[in-house]
Design a protein around this motif. Structure first.
Motif, short mmCIF file in Angstrom:
data_model
loop_
_atom_site.label_atom_id
_atom_site.label_comp_id
_atom_site.label_asym_id
_atom_site.label_seq_id
_atom_site.Cartn_x
_atom_site.Cartn_y
_atom_site.Cartn_z
N LEU A 134 0.49 24.49 52.54
CA LEU A 134 0.00 25.36 51.47
C LEU A 134 -0.36 26.73 52.01
CD1 LEU A 134 -1.01 25.87 48.58
CD2 LEU A 134 -3.18 24.81 49.27
N MET A 135 -1.05 26.79 53.12
CA MET A 135 -1.47 28.07 53.70
C MET A 135 -0.25 28.94 54.02
SD MET A 135 -3.90 28.71 57.00
CE MET A 135 -2.66 28.52 58.25
N LYS A 136 0.82 28.35 54.52
CA LYS A 136 2.04 29.11 54.84
C LYS A 136 2.70 29.63 53.56
CE LYS A 136 5.24 30.66 57.60
NZ LYS A 136 4.97 31.85 58.41
N LEU A 137 2.74 28.82 52.52
CA LEU A 137 3.29 29.26 51.23
C LEU A 137 2.54 30.49 50.74
CD1 LEU A 137 4.91 29.05 48.57
CD2 LEU A 137 3.17 27.41 47.79
N ILE A 138 1.22 30.43 50.74
CA ILE A 138 0.42 31.54 50.24
C ILE A 138 0.60 32.78 51.11
CG2 ILE A 138 -1.93 32.34 49.79
CD1 ILE A 138 -2.50 29.36 48.94
N GLU A 139 0.63 32.58 52.41
CA GLU A 139 0.86 33.71 53.34
C GLU A 139 2.18 34.40 53.04
OE1 GLU A 139 2.29 33.74 57.88
OE2 GLU A 139 0.32 32.82 57.59
N GLU A 140 3.23 33.63 52.83
CA GLU A 140 4.55 34.20 52.55
C GLU A 140 4.57 34.90 51.19
OE1 GLU A 140 7.45 34.21 54.50
OE2 GLU A 140 6.08 33.58 56.08
N VAL A 141 4.00 34.27 50.18
CA VAL A 141 3.98 34.88 48.84
C VAL A 141 3.22 36.20 48.87
CG1 VAL A 141 3.04 34.64 46.50
CG2 VAL A 141 4.31 32.75 47.53
N LYS A 142 2.04 36.19 49.47
CA LYS A 142 1.22 37.41 49.48
C LYS A 142 1.87 38.51 50.31
CE LYS A 142 -3.39 36.78 49.44
NZ LYS A 142 -4.70 36.20 49.83
N SER A 143 2.38 38.17 51.46
CA SER A 143 2.98 39.16 52.35
C SER A 143 4.21 39.83 51.71
CB SER A 143 3.38 38.49 53.67
OG SER A 143 4.14 39.34 54.45
N HIS A 144 5.15 39.01 51.26
CA HIS A 144 6.39 39.56 50.69
C HIS A 144 6.16 40.28 49.37
CE1 HIS A 144 9.05 38.00 53.73
NE2 HIS A 144 8.43 36.83 53.65
N SER A 145 5.29 39.74 48.52
CA SER A 145 5.05 40.39 47.23
C SER A 145 4.28 41.70 47.40
CB SER A 145 4.34 39.46 46.25
OG SER A 145 3.06 39.09 46.74
N SER A 146 3.40 41.76 48.38
CA SER A 146 2.67 43.00 48.65
C SER A 146 3.62 44.10 49.12
CB SER A 146 1.58 42.75 49.70
OG SER A 146 0.86 43.92 49.97
N LYS A 147 4.51 43.75 50.03
CA LYS A 147 5.50 44.73 50.51
C LYS A 147 6.40 45.18 49.36
CE LYS A 147 5.56 42.90 55.18
NZ LYS A 147 6.22 41.99 56.11
N TRP A 148 6.80 44.26 48.52
CA TRP A 148 7.66 44.57 47.37
C TRP A 148 6.94 45.51 46.41
CZ3 TRP A 148 7.15 43.55 42.13
CH2 TRP A 148 8.30 43.74 41.37
N MET A 149 5.67 45.22 46.11
CA MET A 149 4.90 46.07 45.19
C MET A 149 4.83 47.51 45.68
SD MET A 149 3.63 44.73 42.33
CE MET A 149 2.00 45.35 41.91
N LYS A 150 4.70 47.69 46.97
CA LYS A 150 4.58 49.04 47.55
C LYS A 150 5.85 49.87 47.33
CE LYS A 150 1.18 48.06 51.18
NZ LYS A 150 0.50 46.98 50.57
N THR A 151 6.96 49.22 47.03
CA THR A 151 8.22 49.94 46.79
C THR A 151 8.39 50.36 45.33
OG1 THR A 151 9.58 48.00 46.25
CG2 THR A 151 9.34 48.55 48.60
N LYS A 152 7.44 49.99 44.48
CA LYS A 152 7.60 50.16 43.03
C LYS A 152 6.97 51.43 42.47
CE LYS A 152 10.25 46.85 42.40
NZ LYS A 152 11.57 47.15 41.87
N GLY A 153 6.57 52.33 43.33
CA GLY A 153 6.03 53.60 42.83
C GLY A 153 4.93 54.12 43.71
N GLU A 154 4.70 55.40 43.59
CA GLU A 154 3.69 56.07 44.43
C GLU A 154 2.31 55.44 44.26
OE1 GLU A 154 2.86 58.45 47.44
OE2 GLU A 154 4.86 58.37 46.54
N PHE A 155 1.93 55.16 43.03
CA PHE A 155 0.62 54.56 42.73
C PHE A 155 0.44 53.22 43.45
CE2 PHE A 155 -1.67 51.61 39.81
CZ PHE A 155 -2.93 52.16 39.92
#
Length: 150
Positions: free
Chosen positions: A68-89
């Motif tokens: 479970l901890m690895k799943l959450i780590e992967e979800v949070k890490s990848h989604s955070s990086k992805w969000m940063k590509t979605k606009g200056e804000f």
């Protein structure tokens, strides 16, 4: 026994750093889909992903091949990086450090799905903090509120 068989429904909840309302339309539905894709890649079948401006809910079947901890780590890490590509804000987007994860009885899965689908309506009356503390109380989780929101 020759096979390893599992069926563990997990309800995962985590918020944005400092509960900042980063998750808004149109990126909201894209983020939920993206998180579902990460779960699928890790063989954790997503059942429902949703949330509100400052947090997400994920209901998935936890794969027997990942902690479970690895799943959450992967979800949070990848989604955070992805969000940063979605606009200056969103370049300042981060998830908070912690999370909540709760088992779901298979007979209750439809109720949990409906609950997640109604997040926008639900949060007209209740904040994420109130919601999260209610989950901790419902599941009888010991916690120190000083450390939940860091």
């Amino acid at each position: 026994m020759g096979q390893s068989l599992t069926k563990n429904y997990i309800h995962i909840i985590f918020g944005t750093k400092n509960n900042f309302p980063f998750i808004k339309s149109p990126v909201e539905s894209e983020l939920h889909s993206y998180i579902g894709g990460i779960c699928r890649e890790l063989e954790c079948t997503p059942i429902k992903v949703g949330g509100y401006t400052d947090h997400v809910h994920i209901v998935c079947l936890l794969s027997k091949k990942i902690a479970l901890m690895k799943l959450i780590e992967e979800v949070k890490s990848h989604s955070s990086k992805w969000m940063k590509t979605k606009g200056e804000f969103l370049k300042k987007f981060y998830w908070q450090d912690g999370y909540g994860a709760f088992s779901v009885n298979p007979s209750e899965i439809d109720k949990v799905i409906a609950y997640i689908e109604n997040q926008h309506e639900h949060h007209r009356k209740r904040s994420f903090k109130e919601e999260y503390l209610a989950f901790l109380k419902k599941y009888k989780v010991d916690y120190d509120e000083r450390y939940i929101w860091e």
